[in-house]
Design a protein around this motif. Structure first.
Motif, PDB file in Angstrom:
ATOM      1  N   MET A 170       8.054 -40.198 -17.704  1.00 27.20           N
ATOM      2  CA  MET A 170       7.272 -38.964 -17.665  1.00 27.20           C
ATOM      3  C   MET A 170       8.164 -37.784 -17.315  1.00 27.20           C
ATOM      4  N   LYS A 171       8.042 -36.718 -18.103  1.00 24.05           N
ATOM      5  CA  LYS A 171       8.808 -35.507 -17.821  1.00 24.05           C
ATOM      6  C   LYS A 171       8.125 -34.716 -16.706  1.00 24.05           C
ATOM      7  N   LYS A 172       8.928 -34.183 -15.799  1.00 22.98           N
ATOM      8  CA  LYS A 172       8.409 -33.381 -14.694  1.00 22.98           C
ATOM      9  C   LYS A 172       8.932 -31.953 -14.844  1.00 22.98           C
ATOM     10  N   ILE A 173       8.002 -31.024 -15.002  1.00 22.04           N
ATOM     11  CA  ILE A 173       8.361 -29.665 -15.384  1.00 22.04           C
ATOM     12  C   ILE A 173       7.693 -28.655 -14.461  1.00 22.04           C
ATOM     13  N   VAL A 174       8.476 -27.716 -13.939  1.00 20.69           N
ATOM     14  CA  VAL A 174       7.958 -26.648 -13.090  1.00 20.69           C
ATOM     15  C   VAL A 174       7.696 -25.409 -13.941  1.00 20.69           C
ATOM     16  N   VAL A 211      11.356 -23.029  -5.810  1.00 17.85           N
ATOM     17  CA  VAL A 211      11.717 -23.831  -6.988  1.00 17.85           C
ATOM     18  C   VAL A 211      12.837 -24.794  -6.643  1.00 17.85           C
ATOM     19  N   ASP A 212      13.823 -24.314  -5.894  1.00 17.02           N
ATOM     20  CA  ASP A 212      14.946 -25.162  -5.497  1.00 17.02           C
ATOM     21  C   ASP A 212      14.457 -26.374  -4.697  1.00 17.02           C
ATOM     22  N   GLU A 213      13.545 -26.155  -3.779  1.00 17.88           N
ATOM     23  CA  GLU A 213      13.015 -27.262  -2.968  1.00 17.88           C
ATOM     24  C   GLU A 213      12.256 -28.266  -3.821  1.00 17.88           C
ATOM     25  N   ILE A 214      11.432 -27.765  -4.720  1.00 18.29           N
ATOM     26  CA  ILE A 214      10.640 -28.657  -5.574  1.00 18.29           C
ATOM     27  C   ILE A 214      11.541 -29.475  -6.494  1.00 18.29           C
ATOM     28  N   ARG A 250      11.294 -33.467  -5.939  1.00 18.81           N
ATOM     29  CA  ARG A 250      10.526 -34.174  -6.960  1.00 18.81           C
ATOM     30  C   ARG A 250      11.357 -34.559  -8.171  1.00 18.81           C
ATOM     31  N   ASP A 251      12.663 -34.343  -8.082  1.00 23.25           N
ATOM     32  CA  ASP A 251      13.578 -34.702  -9.168  1.00 23.25           C
ATOM     33  C   ASP A 251      13.087 -34.142 -10.508  1.00 23.25           C
ATOM     34  N   ILE A 252      12.925 -32.838 -10.538  1.00 25.00           N
ATOM     35  CA  ILE A 252      12.368 -32.137 -11.695  1.00 25.00           C
ATOM     36  C   ILE A 252      13.348 -32.170 -12.872  1.00 25.00           C
ATOM     37  N   ASP A 253      12.800 -32.288 -14.070  1.00 27.09           N
ATOM     38  CA  ASP A 253      13.618 -32.317 -15.285  1.00 27.09           C
ATOM     39  C   ASP A 253      13.897 -30.934 -15.850  1.00 27.09           C
ATOM     40  N   ASN A 275      25.661 -27.922 -15.264  1.00 28.52           N
ATOM     41  CA  ASN A 275      26.630 -29.012 -15.306  1.00 28.52           C
ATOM     42  C   ASN A 275      26.900 -29.561 -13.894  1.00 28.52           C
ATOM     43  N   ILE A 276      25.903 -30.280 -13.349  1.00 29.56           N
ATOM     44  CA  ILE A 276      26.043 -30.855 -12.011  1.00 29.56           C
ATOM     45  C   ILE A 276      25.558 -32.290 -12.029  1.00 29.56           C
ATOM     46  N   ASN A 277      26.059 -33.081 -11.092  1.00 26.66           N
ATOM     47  CA  ASN A 277      25.601 -34.449 -10.969  1.00 26.66           C
ATOM     48  C   ASN A 277      24.220 -34.482 -10.333  1.00 26.66           C
ATOM     49  N   ARG A 278      23.308 -35.247 -10.930  1.00 22.90           N
ATOM     50  CA  ARG A 278      21.980 -35.417 -10.380  1.00 22.90           C
ATOM     51  C   ARG A 278      21.635 -36.897 -10.376  1.00 22.90           C
TER      52      ARG A 278
END
Length: 282
Positions: free
Chosen positions: A1-5, A100-103, A107-110, A278-281
């Motif tokens: 499931m995609k998680k989108i803010v 937004v940064d916290e969410i 919640r590992d937002i996509d 371009n960051i590791n997640r």
């Protein structure tokens, strides 16, 4: 499931961006977080803020936020009653970029999808201040939709990048999925005065080739000193439904986003603009 803010200030531009996101991912299982951060509204209200009335003014702002979020959610569901989509409305007494940064982290937002401007809508600016902050600092992909842009199936994607640093599979994979869903063409645009790639650049280019191996892809090298002018000219002369760039430390895009003169440099966005980080997640 995609998680989108989906940040909103309840402007037409914000709703237009939400509609775009809902349409773009209509065939995907998605959880959408419709977010309103109202701290700025508290301090920009017509009421003179004092220690005595701060709590009451904040409470009123929260109540208004909840009312407008529920109205927005009702409108979205009426426009797109999609059983694959579920929604969560979120109201926060915080600055938008911080919330937004916290969410994104919790919640590992996509993806974050928002309009180029908010209520202020200064047409002389490429991006509104909140959008610019999100583009600069949020550690996940951000899709920005211009005011009044009518949804168009993304058949032609221009991915402007260099090959100087390694890429993240998660983010390239996300772009690959979008392109696959719509059988879109990805034109990987490399602007350089140099004709030959270094070994490192060849390796990074190969990584992109592998990431997009299931997509229709072409690699285009254009000679040019002014990257903005070259990208703009390319987009103006080639059908483009989505412009993609990567933001990373010391990148060309980061240099633009951190300059006060961004709007004097001529980076005009009138098509959806997709910024990868371009960051590791996880």
């Amino acid at each position: 499931m995609k998680k989108i803010v989906l940040p909103t200030d309840f402007s037409e531009t914000a709703m237009n961006a939400i509609k775009y996101a809902v349409k773009l991912f209509e065939n995907d299982l998605c959880r959408f977080y419709i977010l309103h951060a109202y701290q700025q509204d508290v301090y920009e209200s017509d009421v003179l803020i004092t220690k005595e009335n701060l709590h009451e003014v904040t409470k009123t702002a929260n109540e208004n936020s909840q009312i407008h979020l529920k109205k927005a959610l009702k409108q979205i569901k009426e426009l797109s009653p999609n059983p694959k989509h579920n929604y969560k409305i979120m109201s926060a007494n915080n600055i938008l970029v911080d919330e937004v940064d916290e969410i994104v982290e919790e919640r590992d937002i996509d993806l974050v999808v928002m309009g180029t401007h908010g209520k202020t809508n200064n047409s002389k600016l490429t991006f509104g201040s909140h959008t610019l902050q999100v583009l600069k600092y949020i550690k996940c992909p951000v899709l920005v939709i211009p005011k009044g842009y009518k949804y168009t199936v993304p058949k032609e994607i221009v991915f402007s990048t260099d090959f100087s640093m390694p890429y993240q599979q998660r983010e390239l994979g996300f772009l690959s999925e979008i392109a696959s869903d719509y059988q879109a063409q990805i034109d990987v645009l490399y602007v350089s005065e140099l004709k030959k790639l270094s070994l490192r650049e060849e390796k990074n280019k190969h990584f992109i080739e592998e990431s997009f191996k299931n997509n229709k892809t072409s690699f285009i090298t254009v000679d040019g000193k002014n990257i903005i002018d070259t990208i703009r000219t390319f987009v103006e002369n080639h059908p483009t439904d989505l412009l993609v760039m990567i933001n990373r430390r010391h990148s060309f895009l980061e240099n633009i986003l951190f300059q006060d003169t961004i709007n004097k440099m001529g980076l005009s966005i009138d098509i959806p603009f997709f910024v990868l980080q371009n960051i590791n997640r996880k």
